[in-house]
Enzyme design. Sequence first.
Site, mmCIF file in Angstrom:
data_model
loop_
_atom_site.group_PDB
_atom_site.id
_atom_site.type_symbol
_atom_site.label_atom_id
_atom_site.label_comp_id
_atom_site.label_asym_id
_atom_site.label_seq_id
_atom_site.Cartn_x
_atom_site.Cartn_y
_atom_site.Cartn_z
ATOM 1 N N LYS A 158 12.932 12.418 19.241
ATOM 2 C CA LYS A 158 14.034 11.565 18.817
ATOM 3 C C LYS A 158 13.360 10.783 17.732
ATOM 4 C CE LYS A 158 17.608 12.511 21.715
ATOM 5 N NZ LYS A 158 19.037 12.981 21.014
ATOM 6 N N ASP A 182 15.686 15.013 16.097
ATOM 7 C CA ASP A 182 16.813 14.626 16.032
ATOM 8 C C ASP A 182 17.039 12.903 15.836
ATOM 9 O OD1 ASP A 182 19.711 13.931 16.619
ATOM 10 O OD2 ASP A 182 19.546 14.725 18.720
ATOM 11 N N GLU A 208 18.382 17.686 13.706
ATOM 12 C CA GLU A 208 19.821 17.259 13.824
ATOM 13 C C GLU A 208 20.310 16.196 13.740
ATOM 14 O OE1 GLU A 208 19.398 18.305 18.455
ATOM 15 O OE2 GLU A 208 21.192 17.283 18.495
ATOM 16 N N ASP A 233 25.728 17.495 15.442
ATOM 17 C CA ASP A 233 25.859 17.303 16.961
ATOM 18 C C ASP A 233 26.811 16.233 16.775
ATOM 19 O OD1 ASP A 233 25.731 16.487 19.420
ATOM 20 O OD2 ASP A 233 23.807 15.856 19.653
ATOM 21 N N LYS A 255 28.172 20.626 23.318
ATOM 22 C CA LYS A 255 27.630 19.864 24.529
ATOM 23 C C LYS A 255 29.096 20.064 25.631
ATOM 24 C CE LYS A 255 24.368 16.574 23.058
ATOM 25 N NZ LYS A 255 24.040 15.150 22.521
HETATM 26 MG MG MG Z 1 21.398 15.437 19.267
#
Ligand code: MG
Length: 354
Positions: A158, A182, A208, A233, A255
């Site tokens: 992240k 991401d 991402e 995303d 997701k």
């Molecule tokens: Mg993501």
Amino acid sequence: MRLSTEPLDLPLASPFRIARSVQTHGRNVLLRLRADEHGDEYEGWGEAAPTAYYGESRETVEAALARFADVLSDDPFQHEDIMAEVGRLLGKNGAAKAALDMALYDLAGKRLGAPLYRLLGLNPARAPATSFTLGIDAPAEMARKAAAARDYPILKIKVGTPHDVEIVKAIREVTGATLRVDANAAWTAKQAIATINALAPYDIEFVEQPVAAGDLDGLRLVREHVSIPVIADESCVTLDDIARVAGRADGINIKLMKCGGVSHALKMIHAARAHNLSIMLGCMAAESSIAITAAAHLTPLVDYADLDGPLLLASDPYVGVRYEHGKLLLPDGPGLGVHSRQARSGADAPPIGK
Ligand code: MG
């Protein structure tokens, strides 16, 4: 069918920080769906992991599921009709829909005595390895966690901080793992291009969501000016988003909690393939083995998995998908193939097959 819900509190092993927020626990909802057939009672399980970012909370999930109870037929095999009616009844509420959708599959699988991957015609040997996610922290601390995660061959980092390149450099110095990054919508297009190009020497598999969810022109600009593939995303929530994202990103992250469940995710997978988009199946930070296993049953169809929810929890009350050096091992039990952890000792045994 009879529907009931109960709170499912999921403390995380440690606070999980991304560019826009930090999370310490999940306020999830467990859904039980019961149906009778020839005097036997079957029970399907679902889980909602609501997030404020997508406009949901435990309270909105409970309210939505209470409304769903009114549209349920007695036949869990009327899956498409039920989910279409739910879609007409409510707009967004992805997590609430996902809980109902996976409970329907769990119930149908238990009545047929077949695991979900078999109902879907999928080969469990094709399930990929999942990434293991490192939340934002000081670069040295993230490198320490990367070194400690040596059992996982793929790490997702992240970022979205003032020292993103330093973070990735520190992690690359301690691991040869496949690295994904991401940004959770944190960068402007200009920042994204500069940062992603600075990350290129560290061998990054993909990046991402570099830019804001609604910045589709920025997404395209970034994709045109970097050599690392770009995955959407936050910009790709449901089926409607696929055509908009196509040509602006190399792939999408599906997701269940965003899109509304396995049946909707299937539609997204096929639409994405038609648009030459690569596909990742991801999850929210706090999901138990109920929701993660539901997603895992779909992974033989996708390119990348980020289904590490149970690995981030202080403890998982359920047992389903297992991990072997990151590879997802799908359970053979009927439906989702999930049981409660305490059932192993015999107490509160879950209905297996009925
Ligand atoms: Mg993501």
